[in-house]
Design an enzyme around this catalytic site. Structure first.
Site, PDB file in Angstrom:
ATOM      1  N   HIS A   1       0.859  -1.183   0.000  1.00 32.70           N
ATOM      2  CA  HIS A   1       0.000   0.000   0.000  1.00 32.70           C
ATOM      3  C   HIS A   1       0.898   1.237   0.000  1.00 32.70           C
ATOM      4  CE1 HIS A   1      -3.871  -1.944   1.832  1.00 32.70           C
ATOM      5  NE2 HIS A   1      -3.352  -2.673   0.851  1.00 32.70           N
TER       6      HIS A   1
ATOM      7  N   GLU B   1       1.107   3.837   1.868  1.00 31.76           N
ATOM      8  CA  GLU B   1       1.682   4.201   3.165  1.00 31.76           C
ATOM      9  C   GLU B   1       2.872   3.320   3.523  1.00 31.76           C
ATOM     10  OE1 GLU B   1      -1.515   3.521   2.399  1.00 31.76           O
ATOM     11  OE2 GLU B   1      -2.850   4.210   3.983  1.00 31.76           O
TER      12      GLU B   1
ATOM     13  N   CYS C   1      -5.983   1.894   6.092  1.00 32.30           N
ATOM     14  CA  CYS C   1      -6.644   0.656   6.522  1.00 32.30           C
ATOM     15  C   CYS C   1      -6.006   0.181   7.831  1.00 32.30           C
ATOM     16  CB  CYS C   1      -6.501  -0.407   5.425  1.00 32.30           C
ATOM     17  SG  CYS C   1      -4.809  -1.026   5.218  1.00 32.30           S
TER      18      CYS C   1
ATOM     19  N   CYS D   1      -2.220  -0.491   7.525  1.00 37.30           N
ATOM     20  CA  CYS D   1      -1.394   0.713   7.404  1.00 37.30           C
ATOM     21  C   CYS D   1      -1.352   1.523   8.696  1.00 37.30           C
ATOM     22  CB  CYS D   1      -1.874   1.553   6.233  1.00 37.30           C
ATOM     23  SG  CYS D   1      -1.549   0.744   4.646  1.00 37.30           S
TER      24      CYS D   1
END
Length: 158
Positions: free
Chosen positions: A57, A59, A87, A90
């Site tokens: 992801h 991040e 999420c 993360c």
């Protein structure tokens, strides 16, 4: 420069990262990590398909760069700007790294873990509480995602 202007400037950089994801047919989420001097020390965009990595992801990609830059897995005093609400994975990584502040654009009503579905940082049992600011350039962040999924549903090439 006001704090709001600073947030918008760095969110624009995160939106540029999101465009890189969009251009690769990845869900267009981008992130930048900024130190207390205002230097960008990590950048990332979603790469889960490209890298065949469910943890890639935006991040996480940006956080890995920042940790390498700092040569430390603890990243206090840093701010992460991300175009979509983090999420669980993360915000967990950002919390574990002791990131001071997360600034996000669009809320995520399906998997957002900073208040939309869950509120991880508010759990009193967790030993670090990352500060959260939401809604920075929210419309631009949300529109990039809407456009991506609208085109995807139509079967357009990205």
């Amino acid at each position: 420069m006001s704090l709001a202007d600073k947030h918008e400037m760095f969110m624009q950089m995160a939106l540029q990262q999101a465009q890189l994801a969009y251009d690769c047919a990845e869900v267009p989420v981008g992130a930048v990590v900024v130190n207390s001097e205002g230097e960008v020390i990590g950048k990332g965009y979603n790469r889960t398909i490209t890298d065949a990595d469910p943890t890639a992801h935006a991040e996480i990609v940006a956080l890995r760069q920042a940790a390498a830059h700092e040569r430390n897995y603890r990243l206090p005093d840093l701010t992460v700007y991300v175009t979509l609400e983090p999420c669980v994975m993360c915000i967990g990584a950002l919390t574990h790294a002791r990131v001071a502040h997360v600034v996000y654009g669009a809320s995520d009503p399906k998997t957002g873990a900073c208040g939309s579905v869950l509120c991880i940082q508010a759990n009193k049992k967790i030993n670090h509480h990352t500060r959260i600011t939401s809604g920075v350039l929210e419309q631009a962040c949300a529109e990039k995602l809407r456009r991506f999924f609208r085109e995807r549903r139509k079967g357009s090439k990205l």
